[in-house]
Write a protein that holds these residues in place. Sequence first.
Motif, PDB file in Angstrom:
ATOM      1  N   HIS A 251      10.789  44.304 123.080  1.00  0.00           N
ATOM      2  CA  HIS A 251      11.246  44.517 121.694  1.00  0.00           C
ATOM      3  C   HIS A 251      11.270  43.199 120.919  1.00  0.00           C
ATOM      4  N   ARG A 336       1.484  48.999 131.316  1.00  0.00           N
ATOM      5  CA  ARG A 336       2.096  49.314 130.024  1.00  0.00           C
ATOM      6  C   ARG A 336       1.304  48.583 128.934  1.00  0.00           C
ATOM      7  N   ALA A 343       1.517  45.366 117.247  1.00  0.00           N
ATOM      8  CA  ALA A 343       2.491  46.431 116.951  1.00  0.00           C
ATOM      9  C   ALA A 343       3.513  45.957 115.916  1.00  0.00           C
ATOM     10  N   THR A 380       9.159  52.571 112.536  1.00  0.00           N
ATOM     11  CA  THR A 380       9.198  52.162 113.943  1.00  0.00           C
ATOM     12  C   THR A 380       7.788  52.316 114.505  1.00  0.00           C
ATOM     13  N   HIS A 382       5.074  52.447 118.026  1.00  0.00           N
ATOM     14  CA  HIS A 382       4.880  52.563 119.474  1.00  0.00           C
ATOM     15  C   HIS A 382       3.390  52.494 119.786  1.00  0.00           C
ATOM     16  N   GLN A 383       3.107  52.012 120.978  1.00  0.00           N
ATOM     17  CA  GLN A 383       1.715  51.801 121.384  1.00  0.00           C
ATOM     18  C   GLN A 383       1.251  53.001 122.211  1.00  0.00           C
ATOM     19  N   THR A 384       0.117  53.550 121.855  1.00  0.00           N
ATOM     20  CA  THR A 384      -0.354  54.770 122.513  1.00  0.00           C
ATOM     21  C   THR A 384      -1.588  54.553 123.408  1.00  0.00           C
TER      22      THR A 384
END
Lengths: 400, 56
Positions: A251, A336, A343, A380, A382-384
């Motif tokens: 984060h 991950r 991002a 917000t 997020h990585q896909t």
Amino acid sequence: MSNALQVQMSSNGRRSLGGEALVYHCNFYNYWLQKTILLVDGLDMGGVIHDAAVASAYACLKGLDAGHYSSAVKLFAKLGFGLMDLSQIDADGGTVTTSVSHYGQCLSAAAGAEFARPQSRFDAGFAAGASAWGHGRMSCGFEGTVQACMSLGASEGKISLRGRKPNSEFFRSYRLDQNNDGPVPPKTWGGLDQAAVDEAVARLQLVGNEEGLIPRFGVMLTQHFAHFYNRLSFEFLRRMGDSGMRIAGEHLLLDAGYRCAFHTFGGVFLSPEWESLMSPVVASKSDAAHAMASIASTLGWGRWRLMEVNERRAVMRVYDDYESLGYRSMYGQATRPVSFLAAGGLGGLMNLLYLGDILSGPELDSAYFEKVFEHPEAFTVHQTQSIAMGHGFSEIVAER
Amino acid sequence: MTTLNQLFPGNLGRLKLLRVMLRLGMPELSKYNANQPLEPMLERRVRQALHEVEAG
């Protein structure tokens, strides 16, 4: 010599010098990344900063095959790190001085508080790597120690160098192939061709001035070693291991990217260069998002393409993502996603445009930052998908 | 007696709490009830770490 230090930019947007991948980053990113990785005691991240700088500088100078010691000093200035004097270094070491230093002088604008520790570990590593190269030692041949740092009030930076023993486990930089074996980035915006944006940014000559600094767009830029950033971020996460704090660390790496985007993109949006190049072809906020993605695509970060963008959501793909490529080169396939800069960058871009109304020309100060950041409907991310995990591109979704 | 929500308000506060968590090496802070008063000893440690992360 100036030709020898000419940065190469490939058709897929990779920047390199002496075979070392380069990326632009600002003083805000440099500050927040360093601050984050130094939070946890016991990881020796100060040593990582030093040794990553050693490995990057050494590999770049070796790759340049420039032949003369003075090229290290020119390299330091050209990349925006400042002015360094290596003339007092001999085969046994000595003292290096910096009369101007990005890390020593330019991080305070991002910190907003007095420093408790010297900020110029990178300078020490660069000096050690350059001196090892200049004296024909192995890359780890010298160790630099910061004796005085302008971030703590010194009138100039002082670094002592002394020899150290060979270490076969020492960091090695990786070299990115200039060829692109990944999928071709699609054209997602009709405003300006990527090639035209590449040329426009190249004409800006974003290299060190007479002080060895790159003050542009309201920030202090550096044209930095991709290996250095990747080593810092990923070694930080690796060393935290199963401490239970990895997600928090991720984060905060993302937050460093957010602050980078906020200040650098914000400065670009408000610049005369944006006005002359992009304003004629930007008719909406989504146009502006595409336009900024095409500018980000010239910074060595990979090619950013917005597959979808509106006031609630954006989907961005990054082709040739430098974070993922760096991770894979150093640590193998990831489990991950690791594109924290990208991002955070997308989050910053969307918040600037859709919550901060950046195109209306607000003052880019701390009150504006806080207002946007604290917005109850802030985006917000997020990585896909991730090149580091074996996908063809990295993909990030921003939503609110 | 102070709660985590009082010490770390808003989105910026949430990030400061992450920094404090790393500084203290206490991942369990993320699982604390943010509205429950902190034990005095813990509160002192959290405040000291907050002071450190707010310095440059």
